[in-house]
Design an enzyme around this catalytic site. Structure first.
Site, PDB file in Angstrom:
ATOM      1  N   ASP A 137       0.812  -1.212   0.000  1.00 42.93           N
ATOM      2  CA  ASP A 137       0.000   0.000   0.000  1.00 42.93           C
ATOM      3  C   ASP A 137       0.849   1.266   0.000  1.00 42.93           C
ATOM      4  O   ASP A 137       0.348   2.345   0.293  1.00 42.93           O
ATOM      5  CB  ASP A 137      -0.930   0.017   1.228  1.00 42.93           C
ATOM      6  CG  ASP A 137      -0.157  -0.034   2.550  1.00 42.93           C
ATOM      7  OD1 ASP A 137       1.088  -0.108   2.524  1.00 42.93           O
ATOM      8  OD2 ASP A 137      -0.792   0.001   3.625  1.00 42.93           O
ATOM      9  N   CYS A 159      -6.951   4.041   0.502  1.00 48.63           N
ATOM     10  CA  CYS A 159      -8.282   3.480   0.701  1.00 48.63           C
ATOM     11  C   CYS A 159      -8.962   4.095   1.912  1.00 48.63           C
ATOM     12  O   CYS A 159     -10.188   4.177   1.973  1.00 48.63           O
ATOM     13  CB  CYS A 159      -8.191   1.961   0.865  1.00 48.63           C
ATOM     14  SG  CYS A 159      -7.602   1.110  -0.620  1.00 48.63           S
TER      15      CYS A 159
END
Length: 339
Positions: A125, A181
């Site tokens: 990520d 996210c």
């Protein structure tokens, strides 16, 4: 007669010979979130010989909307993602060797994992880890498949050492921030699409079909009905420090890695980005404002508080995370909100 892979063997791109090759290969998956769990399940079902998954985080309720290997019980018990993934994957295909590593995917860890790996999948990520993967790939000549998604957007690119431009050629520097996210949300079809691109490329690599490797960087936005692909071949740089004629693998060096340290006498961790540069506090405040946390600003720093943790961001890129002493957890929080 075991016809488990019969439909896969009927596919002309694989066949019995390709299936045999797949069964002898080892794939390293860095990250066990939406992309990692999706790729792992697809490859385990396909009969890959060994899958190694490394992830530092545990399962949370917000993961269940898109991270397909995990259950409500995993979230309730806060099971480490790599451990929960292994438990589920071995039930799907007991003939595949699944190795689960709960920990940070840093230089030392990836240097120790590369030896018999055939392909690396990027399911992380953050760009800090991606640039380390990139240099590991180039140093040890291991192909890897980059992938990322946020909102309804996704992107994927296959990197083959000595053949394609590397990620350093494309990016040159690590971004200091961006949407995640946790700040922009994500829909599961976007993650599923990236997984499809990545897994297909990995299977081509495992059977040795380099002719059909996708030569382009592909990106899409499922909500906006957009799809783009570009040919990055001309971006390959002769003097690239990661893949050029005289590589130095800069992101494997200590001075180019993100630094994290527990502050003496304080319940806080300081994180210092690898790349020096001013952080745009106004833009960062706009991104963080979407998460519902409390934001305070002055000309010198930005304070952000959410879920009992407080982040203080300085213009020089440094971040203090208060209310925590665990460096691995601090890194998770850092990348969750700052990309």
């Amino acid at each position: 007669m075991n016809d488990r892979y019969s439909r896969q063997e009927l596919f002309s791109g694989i066949g019995k010979k390709g299936q045999q090759a797949i069964s002898q290969k080892h794939v390293l998956i860095v990250g066990a979130g939406a992309l990692g769990s999706g790729n792992a399940e697809a490859l385990v079902r396909a009969g890959v010989g060994k899958v190694t998954i490394i992830d530092r985080d545990y399962v949370e309720w917000s993961n269940l909307q898109r991270q397909q290997l995990f259950t409500e019980q995993d979230a309730a018990e806060k099971i480490p993602k790599a451990v929960a993934a292994k438990e589920r994957l071995t039930k799907i295909n007991s003939s595949v060797l699944v190795e689960a590593i709960t920990g940070d995917a840093g230089v030392q860890e990836l240097e120790g994992l590369h030896k018999d790996v055939d392909v690396i999948i990027d399911a992380t990520d953050n760009f800090d880890t991606r640039m380390i993967i990139n240099d590991i790939s180039q140093k040890y000549r291991i192909p890897w498949v980059y992938g990322a998604c946020v909102g309804s957007y996704g992107i994927s690119y296959t990197i083959i050492p000595g053949v394609t431009p590397c990620l350093h050629c494309l990016l040159e520097t690590v971004p200091l921030g961006g949407a995640t996210c946790d700040t922009a949300g994500i829909i599961s079809p976007a993650a599923g699409m990236v997984v499809s691109f990545q897994t297909a490329e990995v299977m081509k690599l495992l059977v040795g079909d380099l002719e059909h490797i996708r030569k382009k960087l592909v990106s899409f936005d499922l909500w906006e009905n957009q799809h783009t692909s570009i040919s990055p071949g001309t971006l390959k740089k002769e003097d690239c420090p990661s893949c050029g004629s005289r590589p130095s693998y800069p992101f494997l060096r200590y001075e180019n890695q993100t630094k994290a340290a527990v502050l003496c006498g304080r319940d806080s961790v300081q994180i210092r980005p690898a790349m020096k540069g001013d952080r745009d506090l106004e833009r960062t405040a706009q991104i963080l404002s979407k998460t519902g946390g409390r934001i305070e600003r002055n000309p010198f720093l930005l304070s952000y508080e959410n879920s009992g943790k407080r982040l203080v961001l300085f213009k020089d890129g440094r971040v203090l995370i208060h209310g925590i002493k665990d460096i691995a957890e601090a890194k998770t929080i850092y990348h969750r909100y700052l990309g």
